[in-house]
Write a protein that holds these residues in place. Structure first.
Motif, short mmCIF file in Angstrom:
data_model
loop_
_atom_site.label_atom_id
_atom_site.label_comp_id
_atom_site.label_asym_id
_atom_site.label_seq_id
_atom_site.Cartn_x
_atom_site.Cartn_y
_atom_site.Cartn_z
N GLU A 27 -6.14 -50.85 -30.08
CA GLU A 27 -6.36 -49.67 -30.91
C GLU A 27 -5.25 -49.44 -31.92
OE1 GLU A 27 -7.20 -46.22 -28.53
OE2 GLU A 27 -8.68 -47.30 -27.33
N MET A 28 -4.03 -49.88 -31.60
CA MET A 28 -2.88 -49.59 -32.46
C MET A 28 -2.63 -50.60 -33.56
SD MET A 28 0.02 -48.13 -29.85
CE MET A 28 0.07 -49.58 -28.82
N ILE A 29 -2.94 -51.87 -33.33
CA ILE A 29 -2.51 -52.89 -34.28
C ILE A 29 -3.49 -54.07 -34.29
CG2 ILE A 29 -1.01 -54.08 -32.63
CD1 ILE A 29 1.02 -54.35 -34.98
N SER A 30 -3.77 -54.55 -35.50
CA SER A 30 -4.64 -55.72 -35.63
C SER A 30 -3.85 -56.98 -35.29
CB SER A 30 -5.18 -55.81 -37.06
OG SER A 30 -4.12 -56.17 -37.95
N PRO A 31 -4.54 -58.06 -34.92
CA PRO A 31 -3.82 -59.32 -34.65
C PRO A 31 -2.98 -59.78 -35.85
CG PRO A 31 -6.06 -59.47 -33.84
CD PRO A 31 -5.97 -58.18 -34.62
N LYS A 32 -3.51 -59.62 -37.05
CA LYS A 32 -2.78 -60.01 -38.25
C LYS A 32 -1.48 -59.20 -38.38
CE LYS A 32 -3.38 -60.55 -43.24
NZ LYS A 32 -4.32 -60.42 -44.35
N ASN A 33 -1.58 -57.89 -38.19
CA ASN A 33 -0.39 -57.04 -38.30
C ASN A 33 0.58 -57.28 -37.14
OD1 ASN A 33 -0.94 -55.91 -40.76
ND2 ASN A 33 -1.99 -54.14 -39.90
#
Length: 117
Positions: A27-33
């Protein structure tokens, strides 16, 4: 990947706590980020800024942290003019309530906040 990261961040957590950590990361962060974040954390050097930090700092670090070795906490503590480093006998990067060191961490943080509020 999130499950692996949750195991590294909270190896001492219960299965349910690790699953919750993985859900929270989703929920907090995308894999890319997450990749970008790790690049910044792994390669940034702010040691030259530490002497200019004037506020009291409490550094809490687990001795078995696999994300950030305790030596990094020691470097920060030496560089910050008003810092206190407390180490905990834990493998968790993020300590969970079921960690045997949790009550000590909670006491230390509460005492620090009370002393500096």
């Amino acid at each position: 990947m999130r499950d692996l990261m949750a195991q590294i961040i909270t190896p001492g957590a219960s299965d349910e706590e690790r699953r919750q950590t993985a859900r929270d990361m989703r929920e907090m962060i995308s894999p890319k980020n997450m990749g970008r974040y790790r690049d910044v954390i792994d390669y940034i050097d702010i040691r030259h800024l530490l002497p200019s930090v004037e506020v009291p700092c409490l550094l809490c670090h687990s001795t078995g942290d696999r994300m950030q070795p305790v030596e990094q906490g020691q470097i920060f503590a030496k560089g910050l003019p008003n810092a206190r480093l407390i180490t905990y006998e834990s493998n968790n990067h993020l300590m969970t309530r079921n960690d045997p060191e949790w009550p000590r961490l909670e006491r230390d943080v509460t005492a620090f906040l009370f002393a500096h509020s």
